[in-house]
Structures are given as C-alpha cells and as structure tokens.
Write a protein that holds these residues in place. Sequence first.
Motif, PDB file in Angstrom:
ATOM      1  N   PRO A 218      -3.063  -0.667  13.616  1.00 30.97           N
ATOM      2  CA  PRO A 218      -4.425  -1.550  13.020  1.00 30.97           C
ATOM      3  C   PRO A 218      -4.066  -2.005  11.682  1.00 30.97           C
ATOM      4  O   PRO A 218      -3.286  -1.233  10.856  1.00 30.97           O
ATOM      5  N   GLY A 219      -4.690  -3.142  11.236  1.00 23.09           N
ATOM      6  CA  GLY A 219      -4.521  -3.469   9.983  1.00 23.09           C
ATOM      7  C   GLY A 219      -3.050  -4.054   9.407  1.00 23.09           C
ATOM      8  O   GLY A 219      -2.304  -4.462  10.306  1.00 23.09           O
ATOM      9  N   LEU A 220      -2.947  -4.331   8.166  1.00 26.01           N
ATOM     10  CA  LEU A 220      -1.565  -4.682   7.646  1.00 26.01           C
ATOM     11  C   LEU A 220      -0.559  -3.677   7.432  1.00 26.01           C
ATOM     12  O   LEU A 220      -0.813  -2.307   7.315  1.00 26.01           O
ATOM     13  N   ARG A 221       0.725  -4.219   7.422  1.00 30.17           N
ATOM     14  CA  ARG A 221       1.659  -3.285   7.272  1.00 30.17           C
ATOM     15  C   ARG A 221       1.908  -3.144   5.790  1.00 30.17           C
ATOM     16  O   ARG A 221       1.571  -3.730   4.979  1.00 30.17           O
ATOM     17  N   ARG A 222       2.536  -1.987   5.317  1.00 25.45           N
ATOM     18  CA  ARG A 222       2.872  -1.872   3.936  1.00 25.45           C
ATOM     19  C   ARG A 222       3.534  -2.822   3.182  1.00 25.45           C
ATOM     20  O   ARG A 222       3.126  -3.329   2.224  1.00 25.45           O
ATOM     21  N   GLU A 223       4.533  -3.577   3.903  1.00 25.87           N
ATOM     22  CA  GLU A 223       5.328  -4.539   3.282  1.00 25.87           C
ATOM     23  C   GLU A 223       4.305  -5.700   2.881  1.00 25.87           C
ATOM     24  O   GLU A 223       4.635  -6.345   1.946  1.00 25.87           O
ATOM     25  N   GLU A 224       3.639  -6.118   3.779  1.00 25.02           N
ATOM     26  CA  GLU A 224       2.529  -7.137   3.653  1.00 25.02           C
ATOM     27  C   GLU A 224       1.835  -6.817   2.373  1.00 25.02           C
ATOM     28  O   GLU A 224       1.408  -7.656   1.414  1.00 25.02           O
TER      29      GLU A 224
ATOM     30  N   SER B 294       6.571  -3.516  -5.258  1.00 24.77           N
ATOM     31  CA  SER B 294       7.505  -2.977  -4.284  1.00 24.77           C
ATOM     32  C   SER B 294       6.955  -2.211  -2.968  1.00 24.77           C
ATOM     33  O   SER B 294       5.990  -1.561  -3.208  1.00 24.77           O
ATOM     34  N   ALA B 295       7.576  -2.559  -1.638  1.00 27.68           N
ATOM     35  CA  ALA B 295       6.802  -1.687  -0.718  1.00 27.68           C
ATOM     36  C   ALA B 295       7.162  -0.157  -0.827  1.00 27.68           C
ATOM     37  O   ALA B 295       6.277   0.521  -0.508  1.00 27.68           O
ATOM     38  N   ASP B 296       8.177   0.116  -1.553  1.00 28.17           N
ATOM     39  CA  ASP B 296       8.511   1.767  -1.671  1.00 28.17           C
ATOM     40  C   ASP B 296       7.572   2.182  -2.557  1.00 28.17           C
ATOM     41  O   ASP B 296       6.944   3.330  -2.397  1.00 28.17           O
ATOM     42  N   TYR B 297       6.943   1.509  -3.553  1.00 28.49           N
ATOM     43  CA  TYR B 297       6.082   1.907  -4.506  1.00 28.49           C
ATOM     44  C   TYR B 297       4.678   2.168  -4.055  1.00 28.49           C
ATOM     45  O   TYR B 297       4.303   3.225  -4.326  1.00 28.49           O
ATOM     46  N   PHE B 298       4.300   1.084  -3.357  1.00 29.32           N
ATOM     47  CA  PHE B 298       2.995   1.369  -2.347  1.00 29.32           C
ATOM     48  C   PHE B 298       2.989   2.480  -1.454  1.00 29.32           C
ATOM     49  O   PHE B 298       1.986   3.085  -1.374  1.00 29.32           O
ATOM     50  N   ALA B 299       4.193   2.550  -0.879  1.00 35.86           N
ATOM     51  CA  ALA B 299       4.116   3.664   0.117  1.00 35.86           C
ATOM     52  C   ALA B 299       4.308   5.048  -0.400  1.00 35.86           C
ATOM     53  O   ALA B 299       3.505   5.912   0.079  1.00 35.86           O
ATOM     54  N   ARG B 300       4.658   5.233  -1.611  1.00 37.99           N
ATOM     55  CA  ARG B 300       4.526   6.456  -2.472  1.00 37.99           C
ATOM     56  C   ARG B 300       2.908   6.581  -2.990  1.00 37.99           C
ATOM     57  O   ARG B 300       2.857   7.778  -2.998  1.00 37.99           O
TER      58      ARG B 300
ATOM     59  N   PRO C 234      -3.262  -2.490 -15.229  1.00 32.80           N
ATOM     60  CA  PRO C 234      -3.073  -3.723 -14.568  1.00 32.80           C
ATOM     61  C   PRO C 234      -2.723  -3.785 -13.191  1.00 32.80           C
ATOM     62  O   PRO C 234      -2.786  -4.401 -12.296  1.00 32.80           O
ATOM     63  N   MET C 235      -1.569  -2.647 -12.929  1.00 32.84           N
ATOM     64  CA  MET C 235      -1.325  -2.390 -11.498  1.00 32.84           C
ATOM     65  C   MET C 235      -2.449  -2.102 -10.576  1.00 32.84           C
ATOM     66  O   MET C 235      -2.459  -2.467  -9.415  1.00 32.84           O
TER      67      MET C 235
END
Length: 277
Positions: A40-46, A54-60, A72-73
Amino acid sequence: MVTTDRTFDRSSLGAFLRTRRAALQPDDVGLRRGQRRRAPGLRREEVAELCTMSADYFARLERGDGPQPSEPMVAAIARGLRLTPDERDHLFLLAGYRTARRGLRAQHVSPGLMQIMDGLTGNTAQVMGPLGETLLQTPSAMALLGDQTHYTGNARCAPYRWFTDPAARERYDPAEHGTKSRINAALLREAVTRDGPGSPAADLAGVLRRTSEEFAQRGERHEVGLRWSDAKRFVHPQVGPLELYCQLLLEPDEGRSLLIFTATPGTESHENSPCSR
C-alpha cells in the motif's frame, strides 16, 4: 545556528513517515498506479523524489537510524508527503524543532493545492504565497516567467523584486509597469493593515520604504482596493509579445493562490505561448 528545545525522536519520526507514506496513494501525487504495485502507498524511492532527497536518506529516517534532518529538509518532507498544517507541525516536533519557522511555514502548500498542481503539469500554473512568494511552478510557467522559486530572503516576494530589481519587469509589457507598481504597493499596504505591526508584510514594507523611492512615493498615496486584471500582457524574450488570460483561485485559510495562464485559441499568443505547448 538553529537551537532546539526538544529531543529528536528518531523512532517516532520513522513511524510517522512510514504511516504517512503508506497512506499516500499514487493518484494523490499524479503518479500512475501500475500493475506491479503490491504494497500500500508509495514506494520510498517515489517519496524521496517528491521530497528532493536521496532514497537512502529517506530510508534511514524511516528506520530511525538517520541523522537529524535540517529545518529546510523537514519542510521539504512535509511538502513531499502532502501533509496538512497540523501534520507538518507534528513532523517538526518529532524532528526536534518546536515548530516550523515563520519562513518555512510560508513555504508550505496544502495537500489540496498540491493535488491540483499534480494534475496541471502540462499547463501554465503556479502557486503563490500571501506576499507573492512563488512556491511551485509547472515547467511551462517557468518557460513563461522564468524560475521564480529559487530566490531567498526578501527577494522571494514579488513586490520586493518589482521595486528593487529591474530584471523583474523585463517580461511584462512596459505600458503596464505603472499600473503594476500601484497594485503591488496597494496589496502590500492591505496586507500590513490586515496582519499588523511586526508581521512579515510590515517588515517587507519597511524594507521597501528604505530601499525604493518609487515604493515610498506610491505608499504616500494610500491606495487600496486595486486588483489585477484577468488579461495580462507579457514580453517573452524568445517569442515576443503575449496576451494571456489569468485565472486566480484562492485558498483563504492558508493565504495561498493558484494562478493558471491560458491563451485564446486561434490567436498569435496561443500559437507562440508556452501555455500552448
């Protein structure tokens, strides 16, 4: 240097991000669902792309082992996840900040407007803040008016650029410069009266009175109630004169406005305008 008076709650922040990502559907952000989407929902990359990180930063961050994001982030995450103002403020608290700074709150765009903009990608449209800050632009709006989202400080506000930077007037018909000056000054005066002393509007007006003789003279006339015309004339550096119709949609609660530019079919402006491409 930013000071905080709360502890950065990595675990709760990660859980909040995961739930908000799961609740956000592809249709909410203008993406096609596709046939292979199982979770369900969006992928981390999206989501990472929507938040310009970056997808890696969001995953962390989701796992709870990432560094404290800057203000700002956090603001970029709030926009990318289409958070409501209450959800945005909650996100700032989880990230260790009491609340979004005034300037960052002004950059937030509501989920409703974000969804509308997602559906206007092929049109000439932009979202404006209460003091003329350009918050979002479609590609054709950038082609028409230039990128107006990269400015910082007072230059983020259209009235400040209009009265202090000659380049701000280059894409507008010179015959309308006087009228635009009157309207910019009148709208800022109304904002100061509405928001009161110490408000961003009052601060901006004070800066302009000190730096722009034209603004100071306009202010002495105490004009109010002036409004933009629906028909706007531009001078584009590549295609020349353009006459466009501007539709204005207001979001009163947040002080945001959505501008949509169109050209009349069959006219030379329609043939040449970025709005028609």
